[in-house]
Design a protein around this motif. Structure first.
Motif, PDB file in Angstrom:
ATOM      1  N   ILE A 291      51.647  27.860  62.558  1.00  0.00           N
ATOM      2  CA  ILE A 291      50.906  26.615  62.321  1.00  0.00           C
ATOM      3  C   ILE A 291      51.623  25.423  62.929  1.00  0.00           C
ATOM      4  O   ILE A 291      51.015  24.543  63.560  1.00  0.00           O
ATOM      5  CB  ILE A 291      50.677  26.419  60.808  1.00  0.00           C
ATOM      6  CG1 ILE A 291      49.591  27.378  60.316  1.00  0.00           C
ATOM      7  CG2 ILE A 291      50.286  24.984  60.494  1.00  0.00           C
ATOM      8  CD1 ILE A 291      48.228  27.123  60.937  1.00  0.00           C
ATOM      9  N   ARG A 292      52.938  25.393  62.762  1.00  0.00           N
ATOM     10  CA  ARG A 292      53.689  24.257  63.309  1.00  0.00           C
ATOM     11  C   ARG A 292      53.672  24.285  64.843  1.00  0.00           C
ATOM     12  O   ARG A 292      53.613  23.233  65.490  1.00  0.00           O
ATOM     13  CB  ARG A 292      55.125  24.286  62.786  1.00  0.00           C
ATOM     14  CG  ARG A 292      55.202  24.043  61.285  1.00  0.00           C
ATOM     15  CD  ARG A 292      56.632  23.876  60.780  1.00  0.00           C
ATOM     16  NE  ARG A 292      56.686  23.704  59.339  1.00  0.00           N
ATOM     17  CZ  ARG A 292      56.469  22.553  58.717  1.00  0.00           C
ATOM     18  NH1 ARG A 292      56.165  21.461  59.407  1.00  0.00           N
ATOM     19  NH2 ARG A 292      56.516  22.480  57.388  1.00  0.00           N
ATOM     20  N   LEU A 293      53.746  25.496  65.450  1.00  0.00           N
ATOM     21  CA  LEU A 293      53.646  25.590  66.901  1.00  0.00           C
ATOM     22  C   LEU A 293      52.285  25.100  67.377  1.00  0.00           C
ATOM     23  O   LEU A 293      52.178  24.343  68.361  1.00  0.00           O
ATOM     24  CB  LEU A 293      53.862  27.043  67.334  1.00  0.00           C
ATOM     25  CG  LEU A 293      53.641  27.347  68.824  1.00  0.00           C
ATOM     26  CD1 LEU A 293      54.607  26.544  69.686  1.00  0.00           C
ATOM     27  CD2 LEU A 293      53.765  28.830  69.103  1.00  0.00           C
ATOM     28  N   LEU A 294      51.234  25.518  66.692  1.00  0.00           N
ATOM     29  CA  LEU A 294      49.901  25.061  67.061  1.00  0.00           C
ATOM     30  C   LEU A 294      49.752  23.558  66.899  1.00  0.00           C
ATOM     31  O   LEU A 294      49.085  22.893  67.709  1.00  0.00           O
ATOM     32  CB  LEU A 294      48.852  25.789  66.216  1.00  0.00           C
ATOM     33  CG  LEU A 294      48.689  27.294  66.505  1.00  0.00           C
ATOM     34  CD1 LEU A 294      47.776  27.934  65.460  1.00  0.00           C
ATOM     35  CD2 LEU A 294      48.147  27.507  67.912  1.00  0.00           C
TER      36      LEU A 294
ATOM     37  N   ILE B 224      41.977  22.256  64.075  1.00  0.00           N
ATOM     38  CA  ILE B 224      42.442  23.047  62.929  1.00  0.00           C
ATOM     39  C   ILE B 224      42.961  22.114  61.845  1.00  0.00           C
ATOM     40  O   ILE B 224      43.665  21.133  62.132  1.00  0.00           O
ATOM     41  CB  ILE B 224      43.532  24.034  63.378  1.00  0.00           C
ATOM     42  CG1 ILE B 224      42.968  25.038  64.400  1.00  0.00           C
ATOM     43  CG2 ILE B 224      44.117  24.785  62.197  1.00  0.00           C
ATOM     44  CD1 ILE B 224      44.007  25.958  65.011  1.00  0.00           C
ATOM     45  N   ASP B 225      42.640  22.457  60.542  1.00  0.00           N
ATOM     46  CA  ASP B 225      43.115  21.647  59.407  1.00  0.00           C
ATOM     47  C   ASP B 225      44.548  22.052  59.092  1.00  0.00           C
ATOM     48  O   ASP B 225      44.810  22.862  58.202  1.00  0.00           O
ATOM     49  CB  ASP B 225      42.191  21.862  58.203  1.00  0.00           C
ATOM     50  CG  ASP B 225      42.499  20.900  57.066  1.00  0.00           C
ATOM     51  OD1 ASP B 225      43.460  20.088  57.233  1.00  0.00           O
ATOM     52  OD2 ASP B 225      41.827  20.956  56.029  1.00  0.00           O
ATOM     53  N   PHE B 226      45.490  21.489  59.829  1.00  0.00           N
ATOM     54  CA  PHE B 226      46.897  21.870  59.658  1.00  0.00           C
ATOM     55  C   PHE B 226      47.440  21.449  58.298  1.00  0.00           C
ATOM     56  O   PHE B 226      48.311  22.115  57.732  1.00  0.00           O
ATOM     57  CB  PHE B 226      47.747  21.255  60.778  1.00  0.00           C
ATOM     58  CG  PHE B 226      47.399  21.753  62.149  1.00  0.00           C
ATOM     59  CD1 PHE B 226      47.728  23.039  62.533  1.00  0.00           C
ATOM     60  CD2 PHE B 226      46.712  20.944  63.052  1.00  0.00           C
ATOM     61  CE1 PHE B 226      47.401  23.507  63.802  1.00  0.00           C
ATOM     62  CE2 PHE B 226      46.383  21.405  64.312  1.00  0.00           C
ATOM     63  CZ  PHE B 226      46.732  22.685  64.684  1.00  0.00           C
ATOM     64  N   SER B 227      46.915  20.336  57.732  1.00  0.00           N
ATOM     65  CA  SER B 227      47.429  19.858  56.438  1.00  0.00           C
ATOM     66  C   SER B 227      47.105  20.849  55.330  1.00  0.00           C
ATOM     67  O   SER B 227      47.923  21.080  54.424  1.00  0.00           O
ATOM     68  CB  SER B 227      46.841  18.481  56.122  1.00  0.00           C
ATOM     69  OG  SER B 227      45.419  18.560  56.058  1.00  0.00           O
ATOM     70  N   ALA B 228      45.903  21.487  55.374  1.00  0.00           N
ATOM     71  CA  ALA B 228      45.551  22.472  54.351  1.00  0.00           C
ATOM     72  C   ALA B 228      46.483  23.667  54.420  1.00  0.00           C
ATOM     73  O   ALA B 228      46.955  24.174  53.396  1.00  0.00           O
ATOM     74  CB  ALA B 228      44.106  22.904  54.539  1.00  0.00           C
ATOM     75  N   TYR B 229      46.760  24.102  55.613  1.00  0.00           N
ATOM     76  CA  TYR B 229      47.683  25.235  55.773  1.00  0.00           C
ATOM     77  C   TYR B 229      49.077  24.869  55.277  1.00  0.00           C
ATOM     78  O   TYR B 229      49.712  25.630  54.533  1.00  0.00           O
ATOM     79  CB  TYR B 229      47.745  25.651  57.245  1.00  0.00           C
ATOM     80  CG  TYR B 229      46.603  26.533  57.678  1.00  0.00           C
ATOM     81  CD1 TYR B 229      46.666  27.920  57.536  1.00  0.00           C
ATOM     82  CD2 TYR B 229      45.448  25.979  58.238  1.00  0.00           C
ATOM     83  CE1 TYR B 229      45.619  28.725  57.940  1.00  0.00           C
ATOM     84  CE2 TYR B 229      44.397  26.780  58.646  1.00  0.00           C
ATOM     85  CZ  TYR B 229      44.492  28.166  58.500  1.00  0.00           C
ATOM     86  OH  TYR B 229      43.456  28.966  58.893  1.00  0.00           O
ATOM     87  N   LEU B 230      49.560  23.714  55.705  1.00  0.00           N
ATOM     88  CA  LEU B 230      50.925  23.340  55.345  1.00  0.00           C
ATOM     89  C   LEU B 230      51.055  23.099  53.847  1.00  0.00           C
ATOM     90  O   LEU B 230      52.121  23.350  53.260  1.00  0.00           O
ATOM     91  CB  LEU B 230      51.335  22.082  56.116  1.00  0.00           C
ATOM     92  CG  LEU B 230      51.462  22.267  57.652  1.00  0.00           C
ATOM     93  CD1 LEU B 230      51.760  20.930  58.332  1.00  0.00           C
ATOM     94  CD2 LEU B 230      52.560  23.273  57.965  1.00  0.00           C
TER      95      LEU B 230
END
Length: 837
Positions: A701-704, A631-637
């Motif tokens: 998102i942070r949990l994932l 998952i692209d966590f940076s895009a979400y954050l």
């Protein structure tokens, strides 16, 4: 069995066991054996003399003046070891002469005092005889003629006063002697009770010993019952111990697997939250963008109104126009990637209930105690039979030995001794009556003399007429003078008899006090008795030679007496370990060898325990490849960290309303305030829900992100831990079982160790305490000999001797004073010259 053998062997020696043992630290599960039954001894080997004790202390102080030297231990040892008179010339040997001189030096106080007494005995009758003959020749005051002097009244008063004082001192001495005499008689009469108390304690000593031994033996059942209890609960003892040791690796592995199962569920929930939140945010931002565009258009139309062209509103309208560009959305969620593929894979993983599989592993592992119970049933029955046989052997051996016969024989001897004492005690009281009567007669001699002196003083003083001449004195005055001379006569008759008694009792009683009583109190007397080769020239330790037939054993009178005084047992007091060592007899291997062998044969198989099967492990691997780490966590954050709009709508509405208030009252102002309220409504109805959705998205998102971080490594670590724990159970559990079985054996053996150590400690501190023996010695020496006899005899001679010594000045003053009371045959004219007689 060894315990019983030890105890009964002690009885053959006429005593029981007492040995101080080091402090024992029992293993966990301390046994409570209770208290050894014991009765309280009645005899209090202490004598309080009462008021007469003051006289005893005065006599002790006088004896210290006569004999201030310390107890001569070395001198007595040398004198006892020296052979006098065996061959001719022994007394002339230099070493014997030195010893004699040392003895004389030590006894110099008694020797000088006795010499003065003998001089008194020899001279006073001789002086009395000479005095009598002299008076018969009308000399020495025998002439019935008295010269008149100016100071006659003064002399008469002085002589009367001195005689009265001397008589008072003699009276005090008589009272002391009588009190001592009566005290000794009272104590002898009351001694029967003390003697009976000592015999009673000795009987308790013998009667309680079998009960104490039986109690020690019976407490084996406590040990056996505790061991059987642990054996009956082998699952909760050995099984739980094995389980605890294996659990140090098994439980963390299962806990990690269970934690990973929970992480899968949390991951699913987080993915669902992300999917829903993104959809909500995308739809909401589109609707918010449309509403904000419409608001800007309406505001722009309002600001284009002609009212804004007025001078008062132009600047305000221009400011509002310039800020309209801020009314637009800031975050754009339309370009975020979806998580539907990851969610689908996680849902596939959750089709298998990993938590249930882990719980099955827990349940299988928790069944370890039951497995131990099922696999040790046969061995337990063998161990129980061994324990029962030990108990039956102890009982059989106890009944086989003649304990009661030995004690009965000892009781017979004690009863015979008591009967002998009871039979002869009346004879002792009878002889004491004769002694009391003799001492009373001696006191009455002095009382007779005192009666004459007091009557002489009374008659002479009351009947004296200073106006009468010596030849015309009255009958009463003359009688007083005759009484005084009668007192003088009886003084000469009785004084030497009194002094003979005083010298004999002084030398005897004084030396008993200094050579027996005082060294007995500070135990120096025992030190002399403990001198090597003193009582037997071939034995180093006399007491050890008598008891053990081995004089090299370090057994002393002082140690035995001190131990019994502290109420220790005979075993410690008499050092009976030299006859048999209780530590060897109480060897716990005799109890535990068979038990240990049986327990060590326990074999336990735990291979049926499956912590996590292959399906569960494959499920974990499927989770690690679910793709959440892609998952692209940076895009979400990035989008999450932005605000929903470029400007805070509430602040913008408040600012718009404030500027509207600056405009003139009218339609323009009201229109702007209406737009401000519309902006607030948009914020409350659209922006706030979007912010909440962003918060939920942020948490998920942070949990994932945390879960996906090194997910493959974490899963492999969990699987490795489970495999290692399973390998421990399958391959290495036997070592753990052996180790824990040994600990279990140590626990069972520990009960026997506690029992044997308790037996040793009880034997040393509680069984057959020999306080009665010390009480018998204290009663015989400290109370009877010293407190009753020696103190009373010493006080008697002290009072009698003091009275006898003051008879000398009393005789002189009585003779002088009688001249002033008796009727003279002739008289003379006044004369200043000193009378010669």
């Amino acid at each position: 069995m060894a315990v019983e053998l030890c105890l009964l062997l002690l009885l053959f020696c006429g005593s029981t066991i007492s040995e101080v043992q080091p402090i024992y630290k029992p293993p966990p599960g301390t046994l409570d054996f209770g208290f050894v039954p014991a009765k309280t001894y009645d005899t209090g080997a202490y004598h309080e003399p009462g008021a007469i004790g003051i006289l005893f202390k005065i006599v002790h102080a006088f004896l210290y003046l006569v004999q201030p030297n310390t107890f001569p231990q070395d001198l007595i040892r040398k004198l006892a070891q020296q052979q006098f008179g065996n061959t001719q010339g022994d007394y002339q040997k230099p070493e014997n002469v030195v010893l004699t001189l040392q003895a004389i030096y030590y006894e110099i106080g008694f020797i000088v005092s006795a010499a003065l007494g003998l001089l008194f005995i020899l001279l006073l009758p001789l002086v009395g005889l000479c005095f009598c003959m002299c008076r018969c020749c009308d000399n020495c005051g025998g002439e019935m003629h008295q010269r008149q002097k100016k100071n006659a009244d003064c002399q008469r008063s002085c002589f009367a006063t001195f005689l009265f004082v001397a008589s008072l001192i003699i009276s005090v001495g008589v009272l002391c002697a009588y009190a001592a005499n009566q005290h000794l008689t009272n104590q002898v009469r009351g001694a029967k009770k003390l003697v009976n108390s000592n015999f009673k304690d000795l009987k308790i000593f013998l009667n309680d010993t079998p009960a104490q031994i039986d109690y020690l033996v019976s407490q084996y059942n406590t040990t056996k019952d505790k061991a059987l209890s642990d054996l009956n609960n082998v699952g909760s003892v050995l099984g739980i111990r094995v389980q605890e040791q294996l659990g140090k690796e098994v439980r963390p592995a299962l806990d990690a697997a269970l934690t990973m199962a929970g992480a899968i569920r949390e991951t699913k929930e987080a993915l669902e939250n992300v999917s829903v939140s993104v959809e909500v945010l995308q739809e909401g931002t589109e609707r918010l963008h449309a509403n904000l565009t419409e608001v800007k258009m309406h505001l722009s139309n309002t600001l284009n109104d002609s009212a804004c062209n007025a001078a008062q509103a132009a600047s305000t309208c221009n400011i509002i126009k310039n800020s309209l560009g801020q009314l637009s959305i800031n975050a754009n969620f339309s370009g975020l990637p979806g998580v539907s593929s990851q969610l689908a894979k996680v849902n596939d993983v959750l089709k298998i209930d990993l938590s249930s599989l882990v719980q099955k592993g827990y349940a299988a592992f928790n069944d370890t105690p039951d497995l131990v119970v099922n696999q040790t049933r046969n061995i337990l029955s063998d161990i129980k039979s061994v324990l029962e046989s030990i108990g039956s052997n102890i009982t059989t051996f106890t009944r086989a030995l003649p304990v009661q016969k030995i004690l009965a024989d000892l009781m017979v001897h004690l009863t015979q001794t008591e009967a002998y004492v009871q039979d002869y005690f009346p004879l002792v009281e009878q002889y004491d009556f004769y002694r009391w009567l003799g001492c009373l007669i001696l006191c009455c001699m002095l009382v007779l003399i005192l009666v004459f002196y007091y009557l002489g003083l009374l008659c002479g003083t009351c009947g004296y007429d200073k106006h009468a001449s010596p030849t015309t004195r009255g009958c009463i005055s003359n009688t007083g003078g005759n009484f005084l001379m009668a007192g003088v006569g009886f003084s000469f008759l009785f004084s030497w008899v009194l002094m003979i008694v005083v010298v004999l009792t002084f030398v005897t009683g004084g030396n008993v006090e200094k050579l027996v009583c005082e060294p007995f109190e500070d135990k120096n007397l025992f030190k002399v008795l403990d001198t090597p080769y003193l009582l037997n020239k071939h034995w180093k330790n006399y007491l050890a030679g008598i008891i053990f037939k081995n004089p090299n054993v370090n057994l002393t009178f002082e140690k035995v007496y001190s131990d019994c005084k502290e109420n220790k047992g005979i075993y410690t007091s008499l050092h009976l370990e030299h006859l048999f060592n209780i530590n060897e007899l109480l060897n716990i291997s005799m109890y535990t060898e068979d038990v240990a062998l049986k327990i060590e044969h326990i074999q336990i198989n735990l291979s049926k325990i499956i912590l996590l099967d292959e399906i569960g492990k494959e499920n974990l691997l499927n989770f690690s490849s679910s793709g959440i780490d892609g998952i692209d966590f940076s895009a979400y954050l990035t989008e999450i960290n932005k605000s929903v709009t470029k400007v805070d709508l509430l602040s913008f509405a408040n600012d718009l309303e404030a500027r509207a208030d600056q405009l003139p009252k009218g339609a323009l102002e009201n229109a702007l305030k209406g737009h401000a309220n519309n902006i607030r409504m948009i914020h409350n109805q659209q922006v706030v829900p979007l912010e909440q959705a962003m918060s939920t998205l942020n948490q998920s998102i942070r949990l994932l992100k945390r879960t996906s971080s090194e997910l493959m490594v974490k899963v492999k670590n969990v699987i490795s831990a489970v495999n290692a724990a399973q390998n421990l159970i399958n391959n290495n559990a036997s070592q753990v079982i052996v180790q824990e079985t040994k600990k279990y054996v140590d626990t069972i053996i520990g009960y026997f160790e506690q029992y044997t150590e308790w037996v040793k400690e009880s034997i040393s501190m509680e069984v057959a305490a020999c306080k009665p023996i010390a009480n018998v010695i204290d009663t015989a020496v400290d109370i009877f000999l010293c407190s009753y006899i020696a103190d009373s005899v010493n006080t008697f001679w002290f009072g009698l001797g003091g009275s006898s010594m003051f008879l000398i000045p009393a005789i002189i003053f009585a003779v002088k004073l009688s001249k002033y009371y008796r009727r003279m045959d002739t008289e003379d004219v006044y004369d200043d010259s000193v009378e010669q007689w």
